[in-house]
Design a protein around this motif. Structure first.
Motif, PDB file in Angstrom:
ATOM      1  N   THR A   1       5.336  -0.781  -2.374  1.00  0.00           N
ATOM      2  CA  THR A   1       6.412  -0.516  -1.572  1.00  0.00           C
ATOM      3  C   THR A   1       6.966   0.784  -2.420  1.00  0.00           C
ATOM      4  OG1 THR A   1       7.757  -1.717  -3.219  1.00  0.00           O
ATOM      5  CG2 THR A   1       7.084  -2.864  -1.281  1.00  0.00           C
ATOM      6  N   TYR A   2       6.269   1.461  -2.950  1.00  0.00           N
ATOM      7  CA  TYR A   2       6.717   2.823  -3.749  1.00  0.00           C
ATOM      8  C   TYR A   2       8.036   2.478  -4.425  1.00  0.00           C
ATOM      9  CZ  TYR A   2       3.571   5.573  -0.628  1.00  0.00           C
ATOM     10  OH  TYR A   2       2.602   6.236  -0.129  1.00  0.00           O
ATOM     11  N   SER A   3       8.206   1.261  -5.312  1.00  0.00           N
ATOM     12  CA  SER A   3       9.382   1.127  -5.750  1.00  0.00           C
ATOM     13  C   SER A   3       9.701   2.141  -6.812  1.00  0.00           C
ATOM     14  CB  SER A   3       9.141  -0.114  -6.670  1.00  0.00           C
ATOM     15  OG  SER A   3       8.138  -0.113  -7.758  1.00  0.00           O
TER      16      SER A   3
ATOM     17  N   SER B   1       1.305 -10.262  -7.254  1.00  0.00           N
ATOM     18  CA  SER B   1       2.127 -10.060  -8.868  1.00  0.00           C
ATOM     19  C   SER B   1       3.217  -8.798  -8.507  1.00  0.00           C
ATOM     20  CB  SER B   1       1.035  -9.357  -9.734  1.00  0.00           C
ATOM     21  OG  SER B   1       0.367  -8.122  -8.965  1.00  0.00           O
ATOM     22  N   ASN B   2       4.128  -8.854  -9.208  1.00  0.00           N
ATOM     23  CA  ASN B   2       5.073  -7.975  -8.930  1.00  0.00           C
ATOM     24  C   ASN B   2       4.626  -6.553  -9.133  1.00  0.00           C
ATOM     25  OD1 ASN B   2       7.314  -9.806  -8.782  1.00  0.00           O
ATOM     26  ND2 ASN B   2       7.493  -9.881 -11.074  1.00  0.00           N
ATOM     27  N   GLU B   3       3.687  -6.231  -9.986  1.00  0.00           N
ATOM     28  CA  GLU B   3       3.066  -4.922  -9.998  1.00  0.00           C
ATOM     29  C   GLU B   3       2.291  -4.315  -9.094  1.00  0.00           C
ATOM     30  OE1 GLU B   3       0.381  -2.373 -13.226  1.00  0.00           O
ATOM     31  OE2 GLU B   3       0.611  -4.586 -13.497  1.00  0.00           O
ATOM     32  N   TYR B   4       1.862  -5.093  -8.117  1.00  0.00           N
ATOM     33  CA  TYR B   4       1.039  -4.899  -6.987  1.00  0.00           C
ATOM     34  C   TYR B   4       2.066  -4.666  -5.908  1.00  0.00           C
ATOM     35  CZ  TYR B   4      -2.166  -5.369  -3.003  1.00  0.00           C
ATOM     36  OH  TYR B   4      -2.568  -5.033  -1.665  1.00  0.00           O
ATOM     37  N   ASN B   5       3.218  -5.358  -5.797  1.00  0.00           N
ATOM     38  CA  ASN B   5       4.116  -5.141  -4.852  1.00  0.00           C
ATOM     39  C   ASN B   5       4.973  -4.099  -4.886  1.00  0.00           C
ATOM     40  OD1 ASN B   5       5.881  -6.478  -2.385  1.00  0.00           O
ATOM     41  ND2 ASN B   5       7.467  -6.203  -4.142  1.00  0.00           N
ATOM     42  N   GLN B   6       5.024  -3.625  -6.322  1.00  0.00           N
ATOM     43  CA  GLN B   6       6.018  -2.374  -6.689  1.00  0.00           C
ATOM     44  C   GLN B   6       5.093  -1.112  -6.213  1.00  0.00           C
ATOM     45  OE1 GLN B   6       6.423  -3.037 -10.905  1.00  0.00           O
ATOM     46  NE2 GLN B   6       8.373  -4.069 -10.608  1.00  0.00           N
TER      47      GLN B   6
ATOM     48  N   ASP C   1      10.499   8.249   5.713  1.00  0.00           N
ATOM     49  CA  ASP C   1       9.368   7.714   5.526  1.00  0.00           C
ATOM     50  C   ASP C   1       7.971   8.075   6.256  1.00  0.00           C
ATOM     51  OD1 ASP C   1       9.847   6.325   7.605  1.00  0.00           O
ATOM     52  OD2 ASP C   1       9.814   4.525   6.421  1.00  0.00           O
ATOM     53  N   ASN C   2       8.235   9.088   7.210  1.00  0.00           N
ATOM     54  CA  ASN C   2       7.143   9.395   8.048  1.00  0.00           C
ATOM     55  C   ASN C   2       5.846  10.086   7.274  1.00  0.00           C
ATOM     56  OD1 ASN C   2       8.263   8.798  10.475  1.00  0.00           O
ATOM     57  ND2 ASN C   2       9.166  10.754  10.689  1.00  0.00           N
ATOM     58  N   PHE C   3       6.168  11.048   6.114  1.00  0.00           N
ATOM     59  CA  PHE C   3       5.229  11.639   5.259  1.00  0.00           C
ATOM     60  C   PHE C   3       4.529  10.347   4.510  1.00  0.00           C
ATOM     61  CE2 PHE C   3       7.464  15.623   5.021  1.00  0.00           C
ATOM     62  CZ  PHE C   3       6.973  16.127   6.293  1.00  0.00           C
ATOM     63  N   LEU C   4       5.412   9.431   4.125  1.00  0.00           N
ATOM     64  CA  LEU C   4       4.573   8.129   3.353  1.00  0.00           C
ATOM     65  C   LEU C   4       3.831   7.441   4.142  1.00  0.00           C
ATOM     66  CD1 LEU C   4       7.674   6.760   1.321  1.00  0.00           C
ATOM     67  CD2 LEU C   4       5.964   8.704   0.538  1.00  0.00           C
TER      68      LEU C   4
ATOM     69  N   ALA D   1      -0.405   6.861   0.019  1.00  0.00           N
ATOM     70  CA  ALA D   1      -1.198   6.786  -1.245  1.00  0.00           C
ATOM     71  C   ALA D   1      -0.873   5.429  -1.798  1.00  0.00           C
ATOM     72  CB  ALA D   1      -0.241   7.764  -2.110  1.00  0.00           C
ATOM     73  N   ASN D   2      -0.038   4.712  -1.338  1.00  0.00           N
ATOM     74  CA  ASN D   2       0.277   3.417  -1.731  1.00  0.00           C
ATOM     75  C   ASN D   2      -0.835   2.438  -1.616  1.00  0.00           C
ATOM     76  OD1 ASN D   2       0.949   3.694   0.810  1.00  0.00           O
ATOM     77  ND2 ASN D   2       2.494   1.714   0.826  1.00  0.00           N
ATOM     78  N   LEU D   3      -1.504   2.495  -0.371  1.00  0.00           N
ATOM     79  CA  LEU D   3      -2.542   1.630  -0.149  1.00  0.00           C
ATOM     80  C   LEU D   3      -3.696   1.974  -0.954  1.00  0.00           C
ATOM     81  CD1 LEU D   3      -2.188   1.697   3.886  1.00  0.00           C
ATOM     82  CD2 LEU D   3      -1.198   0.164   2.257  1.00  0.00           C
ATOM     83  N   TYR D   4      -3.816   3.276  -1.126  1.00  0.00           N
ATOM     84  CA  TYR D   4      -5.077   3.597  -2.000  1.00  0.00           C
ATOM     85  C   TYR D   4      -4.688   3.164  -3.452  1.00  0.00           C
ATOM     86  CZ  TYR D   4      -7.814   5.990   1.556  1.00  0.00           C
ATOM     87  OH  TYR D   4      -8.311   6.041   2.700  1.00  0.00           O
ATOM     88  N   GLU D   5      -3.569   3.463  -3.868  1.00  0.00           N
ATOM     89  CA  GLU D   5      -3.348   2.900  -5.382  1.00  0.00           C
ATOM     90  C   GLU D   5      -3.403   1.419  -5.331  1.00  0.00           C
ATOM     91  OE1 GLU D   5       0.126   3.606  -8.826  1.00  0.00           O
ATOM     92  OE2 GLU D   5       0.108   4.420  -6.606  1.00  0.00           O
ATOM     93  N   CYS D   6      -3.118   0.597  -4.183  1.00  0.00           N
ATOM     94  CA  CYS D   6      -2.929  -0.818  -4.398  1.00  0.00           C
ATOM     95  C   CYS D   6      -4.481  -1.238  -4.465  1.00  0.00           C
ATOM     96  CB  CYS D   6      -2.395  -1.494  -3.041  1.00  0.00           C
ATOM     97  SG  CYS D   6      -0.747  -1.807  -3.132  1.00  0.00           S
TER      98      CYS D   6
END
Length: 226
Positions: free
Chosen positions: A78-80, A70-75, A91-94, A99-104
């Motif tokens: 990718t920290y859209s 889904s678009n929502e998952y991809n957003q 993006d070293n900190f990212l 956080a994106n992986l845990y939110e996914c």
């Protein structure tokens, strides 16, 4: 805490790889240490298909395929929401605080109606985003004299967007919590989120409901929040 590599087969793509697994102490009694183990959990990410789980061999079903695509998952992945800033920061900190992986993971668990793990995932994402804000602020302060006005604005914008995302995650937790079969640690997460929103009356009401079940170290921890 010990760790060891295990060969695991991804439940989604059926490909095998080695995963580093941390053996955290399993504490039976309720304590601050066991709460921190509960919220600071590890994820495994399949290097072939990107499936995210606490154990890549479990938790997948074909109904989740539409969610992953889904678009929502991809957003989220990718920290859209951070692309609204004029230029992305380093993006070293990212990568260091994913956080994106845990939110996914939380989004997957929520769609699968696994609400306890959804709450845990969203809260872990919040903690990592809060760390990102601190690191970006620290970096800005350290480099301040060498930064241009536009670079300073980029740092401020990045932190503003992360803060807004944290607010959305908190709202999601407060909503999902109502659907959970709660345990004492979910209750503490709920209190933490209420306090972050400065909802003192609701937080105090919940604290009074569970206080008799809490050890002193957890009570002190909650009392010292914000």
């Amino acid at each position: 805490m010990s760790c060891k590599y295990y060969n695991k087969t991804c439940a989604r793509c059926k490909k095998s790889d080695d995963y580093l697994v941390f053996d955290k102490q399993d504490l039976d009694s309720v304590s601050l240490e066991s709460y921190k183990n509960y919220i600071n959990f590890d994820l495994q990410v399949c290097p072939y298909c990107g499936y995210i789980s606490t154990d890549v061999e479990n938790g997948y079903n074909v109904d989740l395929e539409n969610v992953i695509n889904s678009n929502e998952y991809n957003q989220i992945l990718t920290y859209s929401y951070l692309n609204q800033s004029e230029n992305e920061l380093d993006d070293n900190f990212l990568n260091s605080y994913p956080a994106n992986l845990y939110e996914c993971y939380a989004f997957l668990r929520e769609q699968d109606k696994d609400y306890e793990n959804a709450v845990k995932g969203y809260f872990r994402a919040i903690l990592l985003k809060e760390t990102l804000i601190k690191r970006y602020s620290q970096q800005k302060n350290e480099d301040y004299e060498d930064l241009t006005e536009s670079e300073i604005k980029r740092y401020d914008k990045q932190n503003e967007l992360l803060t807004n995302s944290i607010k959305q995650n908190i709202m999601k937790i407060l909503d999902i919590y109502k659907l959970c079969k709660t345990n004492i640690y979910l209750d503490v997460i709920y209190i933490e989120c209420l306090k972050r929103f400065n909802l003192k009356d609701k937080a105090n009401k919940k604290i009074n409901e569970i206080k008799s079940s809490l050890p002193k170290d957890l009570i002190d921890y909650i009392d010292n929040l914000y």
